[in-house]
Design an enzyme around this catalytic site. Sequence first.
Site: not given
Length: 711
Positions: A480, A560, A643, A678
């Site tokens: 991430y 993301s 989203d 999302h």
Amino acid sequence: MKYFSYKVAVLLAAAAVAASCSNMKQIKLLPYPETERGDVVDNYFGTEVPDPYRWLEDDNSEATAAWVAAENAVTQDYLSQIPFRGAIRERLTELWNYPKEGAPAKHGDWWYYSCNDGLQNQSVIWRTKEPGAPGEVFLDPNTLSDDGTVALAAMSFSKDGRWFAYSAAASGSDWVEIRVMDTADKSLTADRINWVKFSGARWAPDSKGFYYSAYDAPKKSAYSSKNEFQKVYYHELGTPQSADKLVYEDKAHPLRYFSAVPSEDGKWLFIVGSEGTSGSEILYKKVSEPKFRTLLPGFKADYMPVDCKDDQLYYVTNEDASNYALMKIDLNRPSRIETVIPEDGKSLLDGVGTAGGYLFASYLEDAQSRIRQYDYDGRLMRTVELPAIGTVGGFDGEKEDAELYYTLTNYTSPATVYKYDIASGASTLYKAPEVKFDPAQFTTEQVFFTSKDGTEVPMFITYRKGLKRDGKNPCLLYAYGGFQINLTPGFTPTTILFVEQGGIYCEANLRGGSEYGEAWHKAGMLENKQNVFDDFIAAAEYLVAEKYTSSDKLAIRGGSNGGLLVGACEVQRPDLYAVCFPAVGVMDMLRYHKFTIGWGWAVEYGSSDNEEQFSYIYKYSPLHNIKEGVKYPATLVTTADHDDRVVPAHSFKFAAAMQHAQAGDAPILIRIESKAGHGAGKPTSKRIDEATDQYAFLFQNIGVPYKVVKK
């Protein structure tokens, strides 16, 4: 205007890795839609930047809808030809299908807990008079929609346990509607609150109403229009939303978040404000006073309220404490600030819960949970002896509690619930899930690799015992790297599916998170963002060098901000991976702040409106660094039509640009889910569908056929 058409010549291409592997079926790839390239050009401080797919930002246009349908048709045709897709779906369904029960928590006379019988789209809220005794269904979110696409985003009970407020999100949107139930008879009240985002109901101590944060209704698109001027309201039970009291607004700063936190004794009210995803300030007043005052000014540090006791606010902060500390401030004499739990030089203070009159400090040591129990004067009572290594959650409750329940999970074990005796510190097993695999077959190790600038970065590696490091193993690398988000050991059925096939699952703790405090976060934000990509690339290089895998067997995945990570690393080092999975990614770094709440990420990324920040953002923005004539890895972009956090236009434009530029034979596909957002609240059925397609695509494009698991 005509925006796309199919190519006249019917060019049937096979994925390169599939064509080179004699025992794999060659998949025929339909021609991509020939997406119209417009002539839009933006000028950023003298630099002209083309944006040929600007038209795909219009989520309400017929042209965009037609493009989505055409792209999905190409993708689904490709995936439907993979012969083991059905076997993957069957095994994933088996692995997912086990009872999942959450830790119980007491509210009023009842203990409440979540439960999923295995494949329910949404977990159900149950309650019982005594933990372990037979319970009853309190609220079943699966009844809120026909297809399981309405999910609970937040829940809260009034202090007396009489009222229950829940926030319902439809189709994965960040917009929620707050409803209220009477726990006495489980009836739904007439209270209904709309246009709420990033907020639940925070009950006032007298249980007569609650605070919440909301925006004005969008004037254009609910899913892409910019959200500004969040306001705090108080809702009294039994009254319409139109009668709600405006508690706080800031007309001078449209791009800030605000939330209310009342003290438990009803004497004080706090407003926590933020300009984005990090950095905050706290305002305060006595409930009887008319105006708020600044208690802890922003926005250079983070302040997170923990408890208010005897006119002392306890809060966690990274001000002058990179690894965070617990402080208290005297509300009557705010110049008096004392340290309750000092910063630990080696471990991150990840949060503090309260229960039974004690403080429970949750630490991360090399991204693994540790719990310490303190009294309110900061005296260490004990370090909690945890039953296993992993990620812990749930050390929070009420001051009257004598016991609490917590969960512990890791890569090969779903959440197991334990009972904790607050007085003695003893943990006992309460509920262990029954799974359809043998966890003893697998192991997890933690390694440290060296990034480009010499920084040591940790990574968890999970695989089947007896693995041969010969460079031939399928490998999936996930990370991430941003927004202070920490990656810690956690269970997903997809990991088991992959490692039982001989795959290696890896999670790297890149800079940008806060696994090692705020210094670790800052080393991966703003002008330092390239460090995050360098860390990820170094992780991939380590896995190849140490012969866990090879570049033609390596896949990378992230969602993301992690989708940005995958996109950036794919265009920077296309030679290093065989398969890329950028999910709901922030791909257009020059325009992200113009949609919904994207402006809140500027504290992390910077903004193209700033000349200095534009210069470094432009260098790594995935969309703007795609080059024609490059052979890119097989790529499956995933996004969803609802989203409204990272709007799907990011993925639309990235996929279109990649398809236009691709010089190799590897497929560049985009999978666009309907009635999803999302990721939060996505129903089980859609999670299985998406995972099936991703792993079918992965095995197909690394030339390794999926083998049916013997039962």
